[in-house]
Design an enzyme around this catalytic site. Structure first.
Site, PDB file in Angstrom:
ATOM      1  N   ASP A 270       3.085  53.435   8.522  1.00  0.00           N
ATOM      2  CA  ASP A 270       2.257  54.025   7.472  1.00  0.00           C
ATOM      3  C   ASP A 270       2.048  52.946   6.412  1.00  0.00           C
ATOM      4  O   ASP A 270       2.056  51.761   6.742  1.00  0.00           O
ATOM      5  CB  ASP A 270       2.908  55.294   6.909  1.00  0.00           C
ATOM      6  N   HIS A 304      -0.978  51.616   7.313  1.00  0.00           N
ATOM      7  CA  HIS A 304      -2.198  52.266   6.865  1.00  0.00           C
ATOM      8  C   HIS A 304      -2.797  51.545   5.662  1.00  0.00           C
ATOM      9  O   HIS A 304      -4.004  51.567   5.456  1.00  0.00           O
ATOM     10  CB  HIS A 304      -1.921  53.727   6.497  1.00  0.00           C
TER      11      HIS A 304
END
Length: 446
Positions: A270, A304
């Protein structure tokens, strides 16, 4: 909607944000901000875990032995609790105490159980920005001071698709129930989620002062990897985070004041670094911003986002400085990202970024999205202002910029200076941006 196309755009738009910027700290103030981040005060003296019965066979439960070493160290006035080379199995959490440095020698691995029941009784923690009583993080400290985790060893959370990570899919009911409690103002002591499917964050000092995390490597975190919450004076230095599970953010300072993150390597599932300050009504109730944060000399690979503000930012985020970082991976989606929505409220103010080399990202180099995640609109539009990118270069991206504000709260005070965003497949997208300056910005032809 506006799209930026062509080779070079040079423009200057002056507005009230120029005056606001003068009131906020700038790069000349960063040495003062860093100097004010106090290091832990920990005396000399070693307390080997082997003196308390710990065995490095990867099978014997060493949790109590480590707890005993921490207690002995704390009661003696402080020092290092030393974990020698070897594999040390912990069937449950390690809770740090004041003036204790948990030091992992090179070749040492703390291997944590992945059975959630081992992480009871419940502790006061946060899940995605909402306070809750639930499973203990594997490494946790509550209202302590002068604590550290150092060394060249490894901490391994043991998470996989059958343990912890599986709750990404099945924990939605518990997440919704906790969110409703936060919105209704249910006392934290009554938010009991010890038997739930909410995942824990790996390393979490909570309401602590003078925290150091240095040198260690992090593998297989249940959720967020390093998550100081409501802390003052935090240093994260020379850490390697290699953890690709769902929501495995690398380092998430949350409602913290005075944070230095430097010389770290992130390869994550992430966001690499995500700065936060609480979610929705519960974040506004606590009302503690993240502020005076410096990120420098870090390397980001998969993730991300490289450096991210939000999305849980209801307490506000201000005075964030990012410099001299490298971000490069086909699996890194964005370099600089700000995300929020009108359920959050709060502000994202005075973020300054310079000297960033971006090799490749799969989405936008610079992305602000104020309609992130929750489809319904709310009465608390976030305020974003005074964000400066300077000397940022990118070689390959989907688009240079993706900037989406809100009609009722347009983005204010963006400056893109001496930046080059190359290899873009699409033009920049700009919606509800009231104040944008482009100074010597180059978007080369594809």
């Amino acid at each position: 909607m506006r799209k930026l196309v062509g080779c070079v755009a040079i423009a200057v738009f002056l507005s009230a944000s120029d005056l606001r910027a003068e009131e906020s700290p700038g790069w000349d103030d960063v040495p003062t901000i860093v100097a004010a981040i106090e290091a832990p005060l920990i005396p000399d003296g070693d307390f080997p875990v082997t003196d308390h019965g710990a065995k490095p066979d990867g099978k014997t439960d060493c949790r109590q032995a480590i707890a005993d070493a921490i207690r002995a160290c704390h009661e003696a006035g402080g020092g290092r609790v030393v974990v020698p080379e070897g594999e040390w199995y912990c069937k449950g959490p390690i809770h740090l105490l004041s003036r204790v440095n948990l030091h992992l020698n090179k070749g040492a691995t703390l291997q944590f159980s992945n059975d959630p029941d081992d992480f009871l009784p419940e502790v006061h923690t946060r899940f995605e920005g909402t306070e809750v009583m639930m499973w203990s993080p594997p490494i946790y400290a509550f209202e302590q001071h002068d604590i550290a985790i150092t060394g060249e060893g490894v901490i391994d959370g043991g998470a996989d698709d059958e343990h912890w990570w599986v709750w990404k899919r099945s924990g939605a009911t518990d997440i919704k129930r906790l969110g409703e409690m936060g919105e209704k103002g249910v006392p934290v002591s009554e938010r009991r989620f010890g038997g739930s499917q909410l995942r824990v964050n790996f390393v979490q000092p909570y309401r602590c002062e003078r925290v150091l995390i240095e040198g260690i490597t992090v593998h297989r975190s249940p959720m967020w990897c390093l998550n100081p919450v409501l802390c003052k004076n935090v240093t994260v230095r020379g850490v390697t985070v290699d953890s690709h599970g769902p929501n495995n953010d690398g380092c998430n300072p949350e409602s913290c004041s005075g944070v230095l993150i430097e010389g770290c390597f992130f390869d994550t599932g992430d966001d690499c670094i995500a700065i936060k300050s609480g979610r929705n009504a519960d974040g506004r109730r606590v009302g503690a911003p993240s502020e005076n944060i410096v990120v420098r000399n870090c390397t980001m690979r998969d993730g991300h986002g490289g450096v991210v503000l939000g999305s849980e930012m209801s307490g506000g985020i201000r005075n964030v400085f990012v410099e001299d970082c490298e971000m490069d991976s086909p699996n890194l989606e964005r370099a600089i990202r700000l995300k929020s929505n009108s359920m959050r409220g709060g502000y994202l103010r005075n973020m300054q970024v310079r000297n960033i080399r971006v090799g490749e990202v799969s989405d936008a180099v610079f992305r602000i999205n104020l309609v992130y995640s929750e489809p319904e609109s709310g009465p608390y539009p976030p305020a974003v202002s005074d964000v400066v990118l300077e000397n940022v270069t990118a070689e390959k991206c989907k688009r240079p910029m993706h900037l989406v504000g809100l009609a009722e709260s347009p983005i204010q005070g963006l400056t893109i200076k001496n930046c080059r965003f190359g290899g873009a497949k699409q033009a920049s997208l700009i919606e509800h941006v009231a104040d944008l300056k482009l100074e010597y910005y180059s978007q080369p032809e594809k």
